[in-house]
Design a protein around this motif. Structure first.
Motif, PDB file in Angstrom:
ATOM      1  N   GLY A  51       0.769  -1.234   0.000  1.00 15.11           N
ATOM      2  CA  GLY A  51       0.000   0.000   0.000  1.00 15.11           C
ATOM      3  C   GLY A  51       0.800   1.283   0.000  1.00 15.11           C
ATOM      4  O   GLY A  51       0.251   2.354   0.292  1.00 15.11           O
ATOM      5  N   GLU A  52       2.079   1.227  -0.372  1.00 18.31           N
ATOM      6  CA  GLU A  52       2.911   2.426  -0.261  1.00 18.31           C
ATOM      7  C   GLU A  52       2.429   3.537  -1.189  1.00 18.31           C
ATOM      8  O   GLU A  52       2.452   4.709  -0.818  1.00 18.31           O
ATOM      9  CB  GLU A  52       4.370   2.073  -0.543  1.00 18.31           C
ATOM     10  CG  GLU A  52       5.356   3.179  -0.206  1.00 18.31           C
ATOM     11  CD  GLU A  52       5.574   3.405   1.273  1.00 18.31           C
ATOM     12  OE1 GLU A  52       6.398   4.270   1.617  1.00 18.31           O
ATOM     13  OE2 GLU A  52       4.924   2.703   2.100  1.00 18.31           O
ATOM     14  N   LEU A  53       2.000   3.195  -2.378  1.00 18.99           N
ATOM     15  CA  LEU A  53       1.486   4.221  -3.298  1.00 18.99           C
ATOM     16  C   LEU A  53       0.294   4.941  -2.677  1.00 18.99           C
ATOM     17  O   LEU A  53       0.279   6.181  -2.590  1.00 18.99           O
ATOM     18  CB  LEU A  53       1.110   3.573  -4.637  1.00 18.99           C
ATOM     19  CG  LEU A  53       0.590   4.487  -5.771  1.00 18.99           C
ATOM     20  CD1 LEU A  53       0.886   3.851  -7.133  1.00 18.99           C
ATOM     21  CD2 LEU A  53      -0.917   4.749  -5.655  1.00 18.99           C
ATOM     22  N   LEU A  54      -0.692   4.206  -2.249  1.00 24.16           N
ATOM     23  CA  LEU A  54      -1.891   4.834  -1.691  1.00 24.16           C
ATOM     24  C   LEU A  54      -1.572   5.641  -0.440  1.00 24.16           C
ATOM     25  O   LEU A  54      -2.059   6.766  -0.274  1.00 24.16           O
ATOM     26  CB  LEU A  54      -2.933   3.765  -1.375  1.00 24.16           C
ATOM     27  CG  LEU A  54      -3.643   3.138  -2.564  1.00 24.16           C
ATOM     28  CD1 LEU A  54      -4.467   1.941  -2.112  1.00 24.16           C
ATOM     29  CD2 LEU A  54      -4.525   4.150  -3.274  1.00 24.16           C
ATOM     30  N   CYS A  55      -0.756   5.082   0.443  1.00 25.39           N
ATOM     31  CA  CYS A  55      -0.501   5.747   1.726  1.00 25.39           C
ATOM     32  C   CYS A  55       0.333   7.017   1.558  1.00 25.39           C
ATOM     33  O   CYS A  55       0.000   8.067   2.129  1.00 25.39           O
ATOM     34  CB  CYS A  55       0.187   4.780   2.679  1.00 25.39           C
ATOM     35  SG  CYS A  55      -0.855   3.403   3.224  1.00 25.39           S
ATOM     36  N   THR A  56       1.423   6.939   0.793  1.00 25.79           N
ATOM     37  CA  THR A  56       2.279   8.123   0.668  1.00 25.79           C
ATOM     38  C   THR A  56       1.628   9.198  -0.193  1.00 25.79           C
ATOM     39  O   THR A  56       1.801  10.388   0.084  1.00 25.79           O
ATOM     40  CB  THR A  56       3.658   7.753   0.103  1.00 25.79           C
ATOM     41  OG1 THR A  56       3.515   7.098  -1.160  1.00 25.79           O
ATOM     42  CG2 THR A  56       4.405   6.849   1.073  1.00 25.79           C
ATOM     43  N   TRP A  57       0.876   8.806  -1.201  1.00 26.80           N
ATOM     44  CA  TRP A  57       0.196   9.834  -2.009  1.00 26.80           C
ATOM     45  C   TRP A  57      -0.945  10.485  -1.230  1.00 26.80           C
ATOM     46  O   TRP A  57      -1.206  11.674  -1.406  1.00 26.80           O
ATOM     47  CB  TRP A  57      -0.303   9.237  -3.315  1.00 26.80           C
ATOM     48  CG  TRP A  57       0.816   8.907  -4.281  1.00 26.80           C
ATOM     49  CD1 TRP A  57       2.160   8.922  -4.022  1.00 26.80           C
ATOM     50  CD2 TRP A  57       0.689   8.504  -5.642  1.00 26.80           C
ATOM     51  NE1 TRP A  57       2.874   8.553  -5.133  1.00 26.80           N
ATOM     52  CE2 TRP A  57       1.999   8.291  -6.139  1.00 26.80           C
ATOM     53  CE3 TRP A  57      -0.394   8.290  -6.480  1.00 26.80           C
ATOM     54  CZ2 TRP A  57       2.233   7.884  -7.458  1.00 26.80           C
ATOM     55  CZ3 TRP A  57      -0.176   7.877  -7.794  1.00 26.80           C
ATOM     56  CH2 TRP A  57       1.130   7.693  -8.267  1.00 26.80           C
ATOM     57  N   THR A 112      -7.340   9.980  -2.030  1.00 24.12           N
ATOM     58  CA  THR A 112      -8.021   8.915  -1.299  1.00 24.12           C
ATOM     59  C   THR A 112      -7.956   7.652  -2.151  1.00 24.12           C
ATOM     60  O   THR A 112      -7.595   7.713  -3.322  1.00 24.12           O
ATOM     61  CB  THR A 112      -9.491   9.271  -1.021  1.00 24.12           C
ATOM     62  OG1 THR A 112     -10.199   9.349  -2.277  1.00 24.12           O
ATOM     63  CG2 THR A 112      -9.604  10.616  -0.306  1.00 24.12           C
ATOM     64  N   GLY A 113      -8.305   6.511  -1.564  1.00 21.97           N
ATOM     65  CA  GLY A 113      -8.283   5.341  -2.427  1.00 21.97           C
ATOM     66  C   GLY A 113      -8.474   4.028  -1.730  1.00 21.97           C
ATOM     67  O   GLY A 113      -8.557   3.935  -0.499  1.00 21.97           O
ATOM     68  N   THR A 114      -8.510   2.988  -2.568  1.00 19.47           N
ATOM     69  CA  THR A 114      -8.702   1.620  -2.123  1.00 19.47           C
ATOM     70  C   THR A 114      -7.657   0.738  -2.788  1.00 19.47           C
ATOM     71  O   THR A 114      -7.397   0.863  -3.993  1.00 19.47           O
ATOM     72  CB  THR A 114     -10.100   1.106  -2.503  1.00 19.47           C
ATOM     73  OG1 THR A 114     -11.093   1.927  -1.878  1.00 19.47           O
ATOM     74  CG2 THR A 114     -10.288  -0.343  -2.082  1.00 19.47           C
ATOM     75  N   ARG A 127       0.932   0.882   7.771  1.00 21.88           N
ATOM     76  CA  ARG A 127       1.542   2.058   7.144  1.00 21.88           C
ATOM     77  C   ARG A 127       0.549   3.214   7.094  1.00 21.88           C
ATOM     78  O   ARG A 127       0.922   4.369   7.340  1.00 21.88           O
ATOM     79  CB  ARG A 127       2.015   1.688   5.730  1.00 21.88           C
ATOM     80  CG  ARG A 127       2.748   2.793   4.993  1.00 21.88           C
ATOM     81  CD  ARG A 127       4.063   3.130   5.638  1.00 21.88           C
ATOM     82  NE  ARG A 127       4.910   3.905   4.742  1.00 21.88           N
ATOM     83  CZ  ARG A 127       5.842   4.758   5.140  1.00 21.88           C
ATOM     84  NH1 ARG A 127       6.059   4.944   6.447  1.00 21.88           N
ATOM     85  NH2 ARG A 127       6.579   5.407   4.268  1.00 21.88           N
ATOM     86  N   ALA A 128      -0.701   2.923   6.789  1.00 22.52           N
ATOM     87  CA  ALA A 128      -1.718   3.970   6.762  1.00 22.52           C
ATOM     88  C   ALA A 128      -1.877   4.616   8.138  1.00 22.52           C
ATOM     89  O   ALA A 128      -1.984   5.847   8.261  1.00 22.52           O
ATOM     90  CB  ALA A 128      -3.047   3.395   6.288  1.00 22.52           C
ATOM     91  N   ALA A 129      -1.868   3.805   9.173  1.00 23.20           N
ATOM     92  CA  ALA A 129      -1.962   4.350  10.527  1.00 23.20           C
ATOM     93  C   ALA A 129      -0.722   5.160  10.873  1.00 23.20           C
ATOM     94  O   ALA A 129      -0.821   6.253  11.465  1.00 23.20           O
ATOM     95  CB  ALA A 129      -2.165   3.214  11.525  1.00 23.20           C
TER      96      ALA A 129
END
Length: 254
Positions: A48-54, A61-63, A78-80
């Protein structure tokens, strides 16, 4: 439904599960100039690095959808860690059949085009989720040098030369599918090293901790043979990049 354990052993320390460095991923995010609130679907999202860092850097936002429970657990952590858990979510499932419930601004498959049976099928799958005028992101290997023989081809995880395109052929293929290439960020040999060489340390530490595991023989052989194979073949012959695509308009529509 999950990834085989050998994948998660190899890439247990990875945030990005392909030859892109974290700097490459950040470069791509800046290059796309995404508006805050842009919605992203990331198929085979890994950790999930793309979603989290962007989400952190650009307010998107995203899934993310992935088959690996291990990688998805890392993605949620990572999101947390980055304070974006309210803006990104992760779904355990088979990305090959996943279509967004509502059209998204960006539909991505970064390094897993097998979910669509290849580039063309993956582009078709992603198009089912993206809004008109939105972006597709496709991460894909390509031949940076023409492989001289089948040994080289197989050492680059292919069965035939035509499993991958050369870079000009890949860009032409996107065009033949009806899409403009509007951005690209290409990995380099350092990116390959950071992806592949980092796996060796993961494997060695795992072997030291799990000498009697049923996977130990397979991974011991991989660690013994893999470094020389990497520098002889994959590092020299195989490129990798992420390509941003927009659907071409019919003649007379721009």
């Amino acid at each position: 439904m999950d990834l085989p354990r050998n994948f998660t052993v190899r890439e247990s320390g990875h945030r990005v599960h392909n030859p892109f460095t974290e700097e490459d991923l950040a470069t791509l995010g800046r290059a796309l100039r995404l508006a805050p609130g842009s919605r992203i679907l990331d198929l085979a999202c890994g950790s999930g690095e793309l979603l989290c860092t962007w989400a952190r850097d650009h307010g998107t936002t995203g899934t993310g959808v992935d088959i690996s429970t291990v990688f998805l657990a890392a993605a949620r952590e990572r999101a947390a860690e980055l304070g974006v858990a309210d803006r990104v979510g992760f779904v355990h499932g088979d990305a090959s059949g996943h279509v967004a419930g509502a059209p998204v601004d960006v539909a991505a498959c970064v390094g897993a085009t097998w979910i669509g049976g290849g580039v063309a099928g993956t582009v078709e799958l992603l198009e089912r989720s993206v809004r008109p005028g939105g972006l597709l992101l496709v991460g894909e290997p390509y031949w940076r040098r023409e492989p001289p023989d089948l040994t080289t081809v197989e050492a680059c995880h292919a069965t035939a030369r035509d499993d991958y395109f050369a870079l000009p052929e890949l860009l032409e293929h996107f065009g033949g599918l009806g899409w403009d290439v509007v951005e690209m960020v290409l990995a380099d040999q350092r990116g390959w090293d950071r992806y592949v060489a980092a796996q060796w340390l993961n494997i060695r530490r795992w072997l030291d901790a799990n000498p009697g595991d049923e996977l130990a023989g397979e991974l011991r052989a991989e660690l013994t043979e893999g470094p020389a194979r990497h520098v002889r073949y994959q590092r020299e012959y195989l490129g990798w990049g992420v390509f941003a695509l927009m659907r071409r308009r019919p003649p007379g529509h721009g």
